[in-house]
Design a protein around this motif. Structure first.
Motif, PDB file in Angstrom:
ATOM      1  N   UNK A   5      13.277  18.026 -41.967  1.00 33.98           N
ATOM      2  CA  UNK A   5      14.665  17.561 -42.021  1.00 33.98           C
ATOM      3  C   UNK A   5      14.774  16.134 -41.507  1.00 33.98           C
ATOM      4  N   UNK A   6      14.070  15.850 -40.420  1.00 31.91           N
ATOM      5  CA  UNK A   6      14.118  14.505 -39.869  1.00 31.91           C
ATOM      6  C   UNK A   6      13.460  13.518 -40.841  1.00 31.91           C
ATOM      7  N   UNK A  31      17.718  14.974 -31.081  1.00 33.85           N
ATOM      8  CA  UNK A  31      18.687  14.884 -29.995  1.00 33.85           C
ATOM      9  C   UNK A  31      18.585  16.165 -29.170  1.00 33.85           C
ATOM     10  N   UNK A  32      18.408  16.004 -27.870  1.00 33.28           N
ATOM     11  CA  UNK A  32      18.270  17.156 -26.981  1.00 33.28           C
ATOM     12  C   UNK A  32      19.658  17.699 -26.662  1.00 33.28           C
ATOM     13  N   UNK A  33      19.820  19.022 -26.819  1.00 32.81           N
ATOM     14  CA  UNK A  33      21.112  19.660 -26.539  1.00 32.81           C
ATOM     15  C   UNK A  33      21.395  19.617 -25.042  1.00 32.81           C
ATOM     16  N   UNK A  34      22.670  19.494 -24.700  1.00 35.85           N
ATOM     17  CA  UNK A  34      23.059  19.549 -23.297  1.00 35.85           C
ATOM     18  C   UNK A  34      22.878  20.987 -22.814  1.00 35.85           C
ATOM     19  N   UNK A  44      20.355  21.557 -36.047  1.00 39.50           N
ATOM     20  CA  UNK A  44      19.447  20.590 -35.453  1.00 39.50           C
ATOM     21  C   UNK A  44      20.125  19.230 -35.501  1.00 39.50           C
ATOM     22  N   UNK A  45      19.995  18.464 -34.421  1.00 44.42           N
ATOM     23  CA  UNK A  45      20.619  17.146 -34.339  1.00 44.42           C
ATOM     24  C   UNK A  45      19.543  16.074 -34.301  1.00 44.42           C
ATOM     25  N   UNK A  90      19.197  25.792 -42.456  1.00 44.17           N
ATOM     26  CA  UNK A  90      18.398  24.573 -42.578  1.00 44.17           C
ATOM     27  C   UNK A  90      19.248  23.306 -42.544  1.00 44.17           C
ATOM     28  N   UNK A  91      20.554  23.458 -42.320  1.00 44.72           N
ATOM     29  CA  UNK A  91      21.407  22.283 -42.242  1.00 44.72           C
ATOM     30  C   UNK A  91      21.201  21.579 -40.905  1.00 44.72           C
ATOM     31  N   UNK A  92      21.383  20.281 -40.924  1.00 45.66           N
ATOM     32  CA  UNK A  92      21.152  19.466 -39.734  1.00 45.66           C
ATOM     33  C   UNK A  92      22.311  18.484 -39.554  1.00 45.66           C
TER      34      UNK A  92
END
Length: 170
Positions: A5-6, A31-34, A44-45, A90-92
């Motif tokens: 994805x990235x 991006x790391x989740x808080x 996924x970010x 699978x969406x980001x």
């Protein structure tokens, strides 16, 4: 899944920029989740950073646009196109960064959120925050979600939609 994805995001953004005559490398980061939101089923970010080393100051200015409008539009396109026909799992979520704009803007948005929260607590009445993109409104909703004494919502229709912060109704 996350790596592909990235990589898809990086390749898409590089191709989009090349179509506009801009040649730049794209750096991708997860991006790391808080910690307080780790259990939330978020997509996924990814941060896709346009490397500015080979860009002129005019190219950077044009790509960011007035108040980040061009960068916001590119980000909107990335999230729309890259998630099109993708299964839900699978969406980001993609954040497009250039020249530190997003990092600086996030700090400004957090300061706006904190100032509004202080004003609501001090005066006990709602505060309206204007001139935010939908992504920025979402950031403030997220920032203030952790405060049980406050609630946020949006009022109005685009392009005159505002974020409202008020004391939570018990």
């Amino acid at each position: 899944m996350s790596n592909s994805s990235m990589q898809r995001g990086q390749q898409w953004l590089k191709s989009l920029l090349e179509l506009t005559g801009v040649s730049a490398e794209i750096r991708g980061e997860i991006e790391v989740a808080q910690p307080q939101y780790e259990d939330a089923p978020e997509p996924d970010n990814y941060w896709l950073t346009i490397e500015e080393t080979n860009l002129t100051s005019m190219q950077i200015q044009v790509l960011i646009g007035a108040d980040g409008s061009v960068l916001d539009a590119i980000q909107y396109l990335a999230n729309s196109v890259l998630n099109l026909n993708q299964p839900q799992e699978e969406q980001a979520s993609y954040t497009i960064e250039l020249n530190g704009y997003r990092v600086k803007r996030q700090a400004e948005i957090r300061a706006l959120a904190e100032a509004a929260a202080d004003e609501v607590r001090t005066f006990g009445r709602e505060v309206e925050i204007k001139s935010l993109s939908s992504a920025e409104r979402r950031q403030i909703h997220t920032f203030l979600k952790e405060f049980s004494d406050l609630e946020t919502f949006s009022r109005g229709k685009e392009p005159h939609r505002h974020l409202v912060v008020r004391p939570a109704v018990e």
